[in-house]
Scaffold this motif. Structure first.
Motif, PDB file in Angstrom:
ATOM      1  N   LEU A  74      11.469  84.177  37.288  1.00 26.81           N
ATOM      2  CA  LEU A  74      10.727  83.095  37.932  1.00 26.81           C
ATOM      3  C   LEU A  74      11.362  82.780  39.277  1.00 26.81           C
ATOM      4  CD1 LEU A  74       8.582  80.831  37.741  1.00 26.81           C
ATOM      5  CD2 LEU A  74      10.353  79.443  36.667  1.00 26.81           C
ATOM      6  N   GLU A  75      10.550  82.739  40.318  1.00 26.04           N
ATOM      7  CA  GLU A  75      11.058  82.394  41.642  1.00 26.04           C
ATOM      8  C   GLU A  75      10.937  80.896  41.851  1.00 26.04           C
ATOM      9  OE1 GLU A  75      10.104  84.445  45.229  1.00 26.04           O
ATOM     10  OE2 GLU A  75       9.674  86.279  44.118  1.00 26.04           O
ATOM     11  N   THR A  76      12.001  80.311  42.339  1.00 33.31           N
ATOM     12  CA  THR A  76      12.001  78.890  42.647  1.00 33.31           C
ATOM     13  C   THR A  76      12.466  78.702  44.082  1.00 33.31           C
ATOM     14  OG1 THR A  76      14.267  78.590  41.878  1.00 33.31           O
ATOM     15  CG2 THR A  76      12.514  78.253  40.252  1.00 33.31           C
ATOM     16  N   SER A  77      12.163  77.557  44.607  1.00 38.08           N
ATOM     17  CA  SER A  77      12.639  77.237  45.953  1.00 38.08           C
ATOM     18  C   SER A  77      13.373  75.902  45.884  1.00 38.08           C
ATOM     19  CB  SER A  77      11.482  77.173  46.944  1.00 38.08           C
ATOM     20  OG  SER A  77      10.533  76.219  46.543  1.00 38.08           O
ATOM     21  N   PRO A  78      14.333  75.708  46.765  1.00 39.13           N
ATOM     22  CA  PRO A  78      15.087  74.450  46.740  1.00 39.13           C
ATOM     23  C   PRO A  78      14.179  73.257  47.013  1.00 39.13           C
ATOM     24  CG  PRO A  78      16.027  76.011  48.317  1.00 39.13           C
ATOM     25  CD  PRO A  78      14.763  76.598  47.802  1.00 39.13           C
ATOM     26  N   TRP A  79      14.485  72.143  46.375  1.00 38.66           N
ATOM     27  CA  TRP A  79      13.732  70.906  46.590  1.00 38.66           C
ATOM     28  C   TRP A  79      14.716  69.809  46.913  1.00 38.66           C
ATOM     29  CZ3 TRP A  79      13.612  66.089  44.152  1.00 38.66           C
ATOM     30  CH2 TRP A  79      12.554  65.254  44.549  1.00 38.66           C
ATOM     31  N   ASP A  80      14.395  69.023  47.907  1.00 35.38           N
ATOM     32  CA  ASP A  80      15.256  67.909  48.303  1.00 35.38           C
ATOM     33  C   ASP A  80      14.365  66.679  48.450  1.00 35.38           C
ATOM     34  OD1 ASP A  80      17.107  66.158  49.368  1.00 35.38           O
ATOM     35  OD2 ASP A  80      17.778  67.508  50.941  1.00 35.38           O
ATOM     36  N   ILE A  81      14.739  65.586  47.816  1.00 37.56           N
ATOM     37  CA  ILE A  81      13.971  64.343  47.874  1.00 37.56           C
ATOM     38  C   ILE A  81      13.747  63.894  49.311  1.00 37.56           C
ATOM     39  CG2 ILE A  81      16.001  62.865  47.625  1.00 37.56           C
ATOM     40  CD1 ILE A  81      12.506  62.116  46.224  1.00 37.56           C
ATOM     41  N   VAL A  82      14.680  64.240  50.194  1.00 34.37           N
ATOM     42  CA  VAL A  82      14.590  63.834  51.591  1.00 34.37           C
ATOM     43  C   VAL A  82      13.255  64.275  52.208  1.00 34.37           C
ATOM     44  CG1 VAL A  82      15.621  64.227  53.879  1.00 34.37           C
ATOM     45  CG2 VAL A  82      17.074  63.735  51.913  1.00 34.37           C
ATOM     46  N   ASP A  83      12.757  65.432  51.792  1.00 23.33           N
ATOM     47  CA  ASP A  83      11.489  65.938  52.331  1.00 23.33           C
ATOM     48  C   ASP A  83      10.298  65.061  51.941  1.00 23.33           C
ATOM     49  OD1 ASP A  83      12.906  68.074  53.419  1.00 23.33           O
ATOM     50  OD2 ASP A  83      12.597  69.310  51.620  1.00 23.33           O
TER      51      ASP A  83
END
Length: 98
Positions: A3-12
């Motif tokens: 499974l490919e994931t990408s980073p997530w940051d609440i700041v976005d």
């Protein structure tokens, strides 16, 4: 296939005053001071730590250190950061009277 994931940051996601207020309100409901401090750090990063530092009169380094979950946030710093973000602290009853 992994499974490919990408980073997530609440700041976005902290891109409107309403979203910021909802985020901080949810954090305040938890009641953990360290979590509130870290959440304020998220909001400050979303709006530019340098701009918040200039508005509060604190250095960027001081803000990064102060707004980490390892520091005990001073009320004066809390109020200065909230003001710089265009936010205010309000108080409401913990539960509605019956």
């Amino acid at each position: 296939m992994p499974l490919e994931t990408s980073p997530w940051d609440i700041v976005d996601s902290l891109d409107t005053p309403e979203r910021i207020a909802l985020y901080l309100e949810a954090v305040l409901e938890d009641g953990d001071p360290a979590l509130l401090t870290a959440a304020l750090g998220d909001v400050a990063r979303a709006h530019g730590m340098a701009a918040i530092a200039q508005e509060t009169g604190l250095s960027r380094e001081t803000l990064y250190r102060t707004l980490s979950d390892k520091e005990n946030l001073q009320l004066t710093t809390l109020m200065a950061v909230l003001k710089a973000l265009g936010l205010k602290l309000t108080v409401a009853p913990a539960s509605a009277a019956a």
